[in-house]
Structure formats: C-alpha cells, structure tokens
Scaffold this motif. Structure first.
Motif, PDB file in Angstrom:
ATOM      1  N   THR A 148      58.653  51.045  -3.753  1.00  0.00           N
ATOM      2  CA  THR A 148      59.870  50.601  -2.866  1.00  0.00           C
ATOM      3  C   THR A 148      60.682  49.801  -3.632  1.00  0.00           C
ATOM      4  O   THR A 148      61.895  49.637  -3.435  1.00  0.00           O
ATOM      5  CB  THR A 148      59.221  50.211  -1.769  1.00  0.00           C
ATOM      6  N   SER A 198      57.194  50.161   3.332  1.00  0.00           N
ATOM      7  CA  SER A 198      57.547  50.852   2.117  1.00  0.00           C
ATOM      8  C   SER A 198      58.424  52.426   3.016  1.00  0.00           C
ATOM      9  O   SER A 198      59.067  52.970   2.361  1.00  0.00           O
ATOM     10  CB  SER A 198      56.504  51.359   1.452  1.00  0.00           C
ATOM     11  N   LYS A 236      61.662  50.115   4.186  1.00  0.00           N
ATOM     12  CA  LYS A 236      62.110  49.226   3.132  1.00  0.00           C
ATOM     13  C   LYS A 236      62.505  47.749   3.821  1.00  0.00           C
ATOM     14  O   LYS A 236      63.382  47.026   3.082  1.00  0.00           O
ATOM     15  CB  LYS A 236      63.486  49.682   2.457  1.00  0.00           C
TER      16      LYS A 236
END
Length: 202
Positions: A45, A179, A182
């Motif tokens: 990520t 992840s 975000k």
C-alpha cells in the motif's frame, strides 16, 4: 520523494547476515510486527504496488531481512514476523540473533515502525518488540493496522488500549492504517519525510 507517484520500488536482497546487507548507504526503516499483522499489505500500500511484498496465507513465512529499495532514497527492511506458534525454539533463537546483529551494528537504521492490530490489545511479543526498539535507541512509529475493521467512534478507545499496553512514549507517533481504504498512508509518508529531514540535520 513524491509518495503519490512512486516510480521505483523493488526488493534488493533477502539477507541473513551483515555481509549481505546493501552497500548503498541509504537510510533504512525497519518494519516489525506479528506474523499476521499485515506487514506485506502495508508495504504494498505504501508503495502503490499490489505484489511487491508477497502476502502469504502461512504466517511466519519470512525468515530473512528483506530490503526493499524505494526510489533509491530509502529502504524498507521487513524483518521476520514474531509470535508464530509453530516456529521452533531454534528458529526463534536464530531470528533473535539475526535481529540483534542488525539492530546493534547497522548505522543506516534511522527509524522503526511497529505494526500492531488495531482490533486487539497488543501481545507480549508486541511489547517486547517495542522495548527492543527502545533498547537500541531506535525512534519508533506505531502503526495500528486493519483500522477499517473498527468504527470511528471506537478509535480513541482502541488507541488508548494500545498505548497503555505498550507503555508508549508520548513523543512516539501513532497512526491508524488500512490497506483496504489507504487510511494513514499519506500521513505516514509525511512523517517519514519529516523524520529523514530531521535525521539529516543531526
């Protein structure tokens, strides 16, 4: 470094001894956490890649220090996950020696990131890892993963539990991270950039 447009990210080497560590002299940021905390997903990520770091259905798969070169500006160093019940005592001792060799000798090490699961109280292994960072005088960011699994109204409660369990130094930065959404990615990159600039000046 423009964290929104990372053009280069690649694994340089999986090392088991100091002789194999990269020679570039770039600053290194260590990532540590339990085997199932989501370190690979965190790396992917952070660098906007899907499969740079391999996520595994088998916890405890990492047996080496994995050096990820990011934009030829820094390394993420993924260390073996801990708290994996099926690892033998001999394996755990080997990991411990490898970690101690790295932490005690590596001048390029400028920052540690401790990943913990936001949903749960940190384990004894988490606390020992935090103390390990402190013992070697490594600045620490706490990153609480899987934040999308927690309702926003309960964030303060979960953060308080983690801070108390680890006895976190008030000066250490704390981030929530997902992840999936975000969340936290940009804030963590900003804090890393600020820390590297500060480190350069000292």
């Amino acid at each position: 470094m423009n964290s929104n447009k990372i053009n280069y990210a690649d694994i340089t080497i999986s090392a088991v001894s100091p002789s194999q560590y990269p020679k570039e002299g770039l600053p290194e940021i260590v990532l540590a956490g339990r085997s199932n905390v989501g370190k690979s997903s965190f790396i992917n990520t952070m660098v906007n890649r899907k499969k740079l770091a391999r996520t595994s259905g088998k916890p405890g798969k990492t047996r080496t220090l994995n050096f990820f070169n990011i934009e030829n500006e820094l390394f993420f160093v993924d260390v073996p996950g801990y708290g994996y019940a099926k690892a033998s005592n001999a394996e755990q001792e080997k990991w411990g020696r490898m970690m101690e060799d790295y932490f005690s000798t590596r001048e390029e090490l400028v920052l540690g990131i401790l990943l913990v699961d936001f949903r749960h109280e940190p384990s004894e292994h988490d606390r020992l890892m935090y103390d390990f960072y402190k013992h070697f005088d490594v600045p620490v960011f706490i990153v609480a993963t899987k934040s999308d699994k927690i309702k926003k109204a309960k964030y303060n409660k979960h953060e308080s539990i983690i801070r108390k369990a680890l006895d976190i130094d008030p000066d250490d930065k704390f981030f929530t991270f997902s992840s999936f959404t975000k969340e936290g990615r940009n804030e963590i990159w900003e804090a890393i950039a600020a820390h590297l600039q500060k480190d350069e000046r000292t």
